[in-house]
Design a protein around this motif. Structure first.
Motif, short mmCIF file in Angstrom:
data_model
loop_
_atom_site.label_atom_id
_atom_site.label_comp_id
_atom_site.label_asym_id
_atom_site.label_seq_id
_atom_site.Cartn_x
_atom_site.Cartn_y
_atom_site.Cartn_z
N ALA A 1 0.83 -1.19 0.13
CA ALA A 1 0.04 -0.12 0.07
C ALA A 1 0.88 1.25 -0.17
N GLY A 2 2.03 1.31 0.78
CA GLY A 2 2.99 2.31 0.85
C GLY A 2 3.56 2.46 -0.37
N VAL A 3 4.01 1.69 -1.33
CA VAL A 3 4.61 1.65 -2.58
C VAL A 3 3.56 2.31 -3.51
N GLY A 4 2.32 1.80 -3.30
CA GLY A 4 1.24 2.05 -4.33
C GLY A 4 1.00 3.49 -3.89
N PHE A 5 1.02 4.09 -2.86
CA PHE A 5 0.79 5.41 -2.64
C PHE A 5 1.66 6.33 -3.02
N VAL A 6 3.19 5.91 -2.97
CA VAL A 6 3.99 6.86 -3.35
C VAL A 6 4.04 6.86 -5.07
N LEU A 7 3.77 5.77 -5.62
CA LEU A 7 3.69 5.61 -7.01
C LEU A 7 2.61 6.54 -7.70
N LEU B 1 9.42 -9.97 3.79
CA LEU B 1 8.02 -9.93 3.34
C LEU B 1 7.83 -10.76 2.01
N GLU B 2 6.71 -10.94 1.38
CA GLU B 2 6.25 -11.49 0.05
C GLU B 2 6.40 -10.46 -1.06
N PRO B 3 7.69 -10.54 -1.90
CA PRO B 3 7.66 -9.38 -2.81
C PRO B 3 6.32 -9.40 -3.84
N LEU B 4 6.07 -10.91 -4.13
CA LEU B 4 4.89 -10.77 -4.97
C LEU B 4 3.51 -10.09 -4.58
N LEU B 5 3.46 -10.20 -3.17
CA LEU B 5 2.17 -9.59 -2.50
C LEU B 5 2.27 -8.09 -2.54
N VAL B 6 3.73 -7.67 -2.27
CA VAL B 6 3.86 -6.18 -2.10
C VAL B 6 3.62 -5.67 -3.33
N ALA B 7 4.26 -6.13 -4.53
CA ALA B 7 3.95 -5.39 -5.66
C ALA B 7 2.84 -5.49 -6.18
N LEU B 8 2.03 -6.76 -5.85
CA LEU B 8 0.63 -6.87 -6.46
C LEU B 8 -0.21 -5.90 -5.94
N THR B 9 0.00 -5.70 -4.52
CA THR B 9 -0.95 -4.75 -3.88
C THR B 9 -0.65 -3.33 -4.42
N ALA B 10 0.73 -2.93 -4.63
CA ALA B 10 0.94 -1.77 -5.03
C ALA B 10 0.14 -1.37 -6.75
N GLY B 11 0.50 -2.51 -7.22
CA GLY B 11 -0.04 -2.24 -8.61
C GLY B 11 -1.60 -2.00 -8.62
N MET B 12 -2.42 -2.92 -7.73
CA MET B 12 -3.77 -2.83 -7.83
C MET B 12 -4.06 -1.51 -7.27
N LEU B 13 -3.24 -1.24 -6.17
CA LEU B 13 -3.77 0.40 -5.76
C LEU B 13 -3.62 1.30 -6.76
N VAL B 14 -2.54 1.58 -7.50
CA VAL B 14 -2.34 2.51 -8.40
C VAL B 14 -3.41 2.37 -9.40
N LEU B 15 -3.73 1.18 -9.95
CA LEU B 15 -4.93 1.19 -10.89
C LEU B 15 -6.11 1.48 -10.57
N ASN B 16 -6.55 1.16 -9.21
CA ASN B 16 -7.87 1.45 -8.88
C ASN B 16 -7.68 2.90 -8.08
N ALA B 17 -6.87 3.49 -7.71
CA ALA B 17 -6.83 4.72 -7.25
C ALA B 17 -6.91 5.86 -8.27
N ARG B 18 -5.95 5.57 -9.35
CA ARG B 18 -5.69 6.60 -10.31
C ARG B 18 -5.49 5.84 -11.68
N GLU B 19 -6.59 5.57 -12.15
CA GLU B 19 -6.61 4.72 -13.53
C GLU B 19 -6.19 5.58 -14.55
N ARG C 1 0.81 11.34 -10.32
CA ARG C 1 -0.13 12.64 -10.51
C ARG C 1 0.60 14.10 -10.43
N ARG C 2 1.71 13.81 -9.42
CA ARG C 2 2.40 15.24 -9.29
C ARG C 2 3.68 15.39 -10.19
N VAL C 3 4.36 14.18 -10.41
CA VAL C 3 5.88 14.55 -11.12
C VAL C 3 5.60 14.16 -12.44
#
Lengths: 436, 405
Positions: free
Chosen positions: A246-252, A283-301, A257-259
């Motif tokens: 979620a943290g990585v997704g938020f940063v992405l 931690l599980e890299p698969l799960l970390v990256a998956l969550t980040a990707g999902m968050l970016v797609l669904n928050a800022r499609e 949006r800004r940069v």
């Protein structure tokens, strides 16, 4: 000269250069030589992918085949020492593949299909666990000879460990085939969603089974079969991965949006960051990256398009190297040693996945005869779990080696045949795109 | 937590340092922009590396080395791709004179100086000839970026900027060839072995280029496929050379030369595709270089840094001026008699970073690490000096616009 002949000559040239370099290098330095290994794997796998595509097989089957032929168990164009130094590249590839997977999962669609996904997931796990446990329990002592499997409880727990590895499918292979075929539709969507969710559920199931197995195999162990500390570790592992994702997704999302500049560099750094930090924080890299990707797609499609375009550009080299590396780790001797039991295991897994998926789909009214084929591929995570099984059974060295070899043999079959069957399912369901 | 902070810092700093605006400075505060470019990434790397904050753990640095070989390959191919014969035929005699004079002066002055400094301070005794050749090669030429030199935008200044860029490009090729040949000679003991090593590099480079050409012809212009085959060919050429302890940059350069001179559709657009990644590669590479170095170079190292910088300050503008003075102006090709642009060659060519990193990758000895540190620190110093002097000169003549070259 036909394209096939030119491709074969190109593959031969790549392998010859690698062999020539090994011959000329006076003392092999794995670290220095690993740069050449990247080149050999990328170019050789790419050519082999093109070659197998001529006979309509998925390209990742070609990548795997090249790894197998050029790897340490084949022509040794890639050595064990070189493979050891490519761990960071492999972890990078896992992160990028998971980021791609996350970018394919729309929460709205997930919510809409939640019932179907749950039904297929539960039925598949129940069917595979029951079927494989039963078959392994009954046939292991007869087909794996020269080993004493001990008490019935011990045999049962070994069967459970084997079944939990068999349950797993490969999200990476699914993503690679979906990207290659640009498939869209119920079979593609359901295959991806169930495979990813199953991966998460199986992390928990496998940890519980390992905990129980440790208690059964080591009777002097003082802890209970499923200890509170095991559950706590699993919870921290999963929640930590989700939180970091979620943290990585938020940063992405903020960056997009800004940069909005340097997206390729952003993707490269993010994936390396996930690979390095996940390893150091367990931690599980698969799960970390998956969550980040999902968050970016669904928050800022809208903004996410630039990110996932870049991810797609990077995906070809990443798939080449990831699957060629997976192929290079396949030991054909394992298959030769245990093929009767391996065939039984592969057959049982295929049948139970078919039965479980069909039952789950019918319960929710989804009709697709080809859907079960999507869950057959296995790859890197399954091999990692096979190693974990070996470690769990390390107190029983004879059994541990035989079971590990058996699992590797079965995974090899699924690894090579699975992607081709998934592509077949997508083609027959009419979900692939013509220009893919 | 430490690792998490590392990645965050690394990502943020590198992204800022590597933004295209900083690589292609066209607006105000050009001096700051230029300085930040690739050298900014080097500074970030030094800050994160073992001698300052030690934020990057040792293991990821080790596992990043295969990627550094790929980076060297990318740079080598980019430099080599400039050597298209159709373009080389257009190069004027004046530019060839500059190249010849700079090569001569570097060989006569910098190489003996490097030998003396190495034998006196950094590697007492008989310093390895490959290291001496590398220091001299790193001093060859200059940065090819001239837009940041804010001088009057006249036709003459524009022509001079082109001369600086073209000669810088050719000297970068010469530097890589010099190091490549030196690596072949220094790693072999008999003439036959030297010939075999040389032939191996040629065969590998030519094969990689042919494979790449064939691969590109069937990629249908898909970027993902293009990236894959390019990285594959680069890895094969540079990695194989590194495996047999020869210069990865040299093998990649030869691959680039072969690609640039092969007929074939799609190769031109492919070159543009490679160039798109230049700032990403430069940022990653600058970081790697910064992380790899140990800035504790001692007094001897410091002396060498100042000597190298002083030599650049004295020799480079003179070399350029002399070569231009002794070569006749072709009709309509007159160059300015004086211009702050004559100070631009004080800046070190970014290829020097790649040469230094290749040295440490092939042999990560303490001496080589110090040589890399000397090269990077003197490069940074030369950058600061050049920018300051050029800006002062431009202010004195009252120039306000950047030269568009």
């Amino acid at each position: 000269m036909s394209r096939a002949v030119r491709l074969i000559l190109s593959i031969a040239a790549v392998i010859l250069i690698a062999l020539l370099a090994h011959r000329q290098a006076e003392a092999s330095d794995g670290l220095l030589a690993s740069g050449a290994a990247i080149g050999t794997l990328l170019l050789g796998a790419w050519f082999t992918g093109r070659l197998v595509a001529l006979i309509t097989l998925p390209k990742i089957t070609g990548y795997l085949i090249f790894g197998l032929f050029a790897g340490p168990y084949g022509l040794q164009a890639i050595t064990h020492e070189q493979l050891d130094y490519l761990r960071l590249i492999n972890d990078f590839a896992i992160s990028l593949i998971a980021l791609t997977a996350g970018g394919e999962i729309h929460l709205a669609l997930l919510r809409k299909s939640a019932r179907t996904i749950s039904a297929i997931l539960v039925m598949q796990i129940v069917a595979v666990m029951t079927g494989v446990v039963a078959v392994a329990y009954l046939t292991l002592p007869h087909l794996v000879t020269g080993v004493d499997f001990g008490s019935n409880a011990q045999l049962l727990i070994i069967a459970l460990l084997v079944a939990s590895v068999c349950c797993l499918s490969s999200p990476a292979a699914v993503i690679a085939v979906l990207t290659e075929t640009r498939a869209e539709g119920p079979v593609a969507g359901m295959t991806l969603a169930v495979t990813v969710c199953k991966d998460l559920v199986l992390i928990v199931i496998f940890a519980v089974v390992v905990s129980v197995a440790t208690g059964v195999i080591d009777p002097e162990s003082t802890r209970s079969l499923v200890s509170a500390s095991t559950l706590k570790t699993i919870a921290v592992h999963l929640l930590g991965s989700l939180a970091m994702g979620a943290g990585v997704g938020f940063v992405l999302a903020v960056w997009l949006r800004r940069v909005r500049v340097q997206i390729p560099l952003l993707v490269v750094f993010t994936c390396f960051g996930i690979a390095v930090v996940s390893e150091s924080l367990h931690l599980e890299p698969l799960l970390v990256a998956l969550t980040a990707g999902m968050l970016v797609l669904n928050a800022r499609e809208h903004d996410a398009e630039a990110l996932f375009d870049t991810v797609e550009e990077l995906s070809v080299p990443v798939y080449c190297i990831f699957f060629a590396l997976a192929g290079a780790k396949i030991n054909p001797e394992a298959l030769a040693l245990t093929w009767p039991m391996a065939l039984v295991l592969v057959g049982t897994r295929t049948a139970t996945i078919w039965g479980g998926t069909t039952a789950g789909a019918r319960l929710t009214g989804l009709r697709s005869a080809w859907l079960p084929l999507g869950y057959l591929p296995q790859a890197g995570v399954s091999i990692a779990l096979a190693y974990a099984v070996k470690e769990t059974l390390s107190g029983l060295p004879d059994i541990s080696d035989k079971v590990f070899t058996l699992l590797l043999a079965a995974i090899t079959c699924n690894e090579i045949a699975g992607p081709a069957l998934l592509k077949l399912a997508l083609v027959r369901s009419g979900e692939t795109q013509k220009d893919a | 937590m430490q690792a998490f902070l590392v990645i965050l810092t690394l990502a943020a700093l590198a992204l800022v340092a590597a933004s295209p605006r900083r690589f292609r400075p066209t607006r105000s505060r050009s001096a700051v922009n230029t300085f930040i470019a690739v050298w900014g990434s080097v500074v970030v790397g030094i800050l994160l590396g073992p001698t300052v904050t030690a934020l990057i753990p040792a293991q990821p640095i080790t596992y990043a080395k295969p990627l550094a070989v790929l980076g060297l390959g990318w740079i080598g191919v980019m430099v080599g791709a400039q050597a298209r014969t159709s373009l080389l035929r257009l190069v004027s005699r004046r530019i060839w004179t500059i190249v010849a004079l700079d090569t001569l002066i570097t060989a006569m002055v910098i190489a003996p100086l490097a030998y003396l400094a190495l034998s006196r301070w950094l590697a007492p005794g008989r310093p390895p000839s490959a290291v001496v050749a590398l220091i001299a090669a790193a001093a060859l030429g200059w940065a090819m970026e001239t837009r940041s030199a804010r001088v009057a935008s006249t036709a003459e200044a524009h022509r001079l900027a082109i001369v600086i860029r073209a000669s810088g490009g050719l000297l970068a090729i010469a530097a890589i060839i010099a190091v490549g040949v030196a690596s072949i000679i220094s790693t072999t003991v008999t003439p036959l072995a030297t010939a075999v090593s040389g032939a191996t590099v040629l065969v590998v480079a030519a094969t990689a280029a042919l494979l790449l050409k064939f691969a590109i012809s069937i990629t249908s212009g898909k970027r993902g496929d293009q990236l894959c085959v390019f990285l594959g060919a680069v890895g094969l050429a540079a990695g194989t050379a590194a495996e047999i302890h020869l210069s990865p940059l040299f093998a990649a350069l030869l691959t680039g030369v072969a690609i640039a001179n092969m007929p074939g559709k799609g190769l031109r657009s492919f070159e543009a595709f490679i160039l798109r990644g230049e700032h990403v590669v430069a940022a990653l590479f600058g970081l790697t270089a910064g992380i790899l170095i140990d800035i504790r170079i001692g007094l001897g190292g410091l002396v060498l840094v100042f000597l190298l910088t002083a030599m650049r300050l004295l020799l480079k503008p003179v070399t350029l001026s002399l070569a231009i003075r002794f070569s006749d102006d072709a009709p309509g090709q007159r160059l300015p008699a004086s211009s702050p642009l004559y100070l631009a060659p004080i800046r070190v060519s970014p290829v020097a970073i790649a040469l230094g990193v290749s040295l440490v990758l092939l042999d990560p000895s303490a001496t080589n690490n110090r040589v890399l540190a000397v090269l990077l620190i003197s490069g940074l110093l030369a950058e600061v000096v050049s920018i300051t002097l050029t800006a002062m000169g431009a202010r004195r003549v009252g120039a306000t616009k950047a030269v568009a070259a």
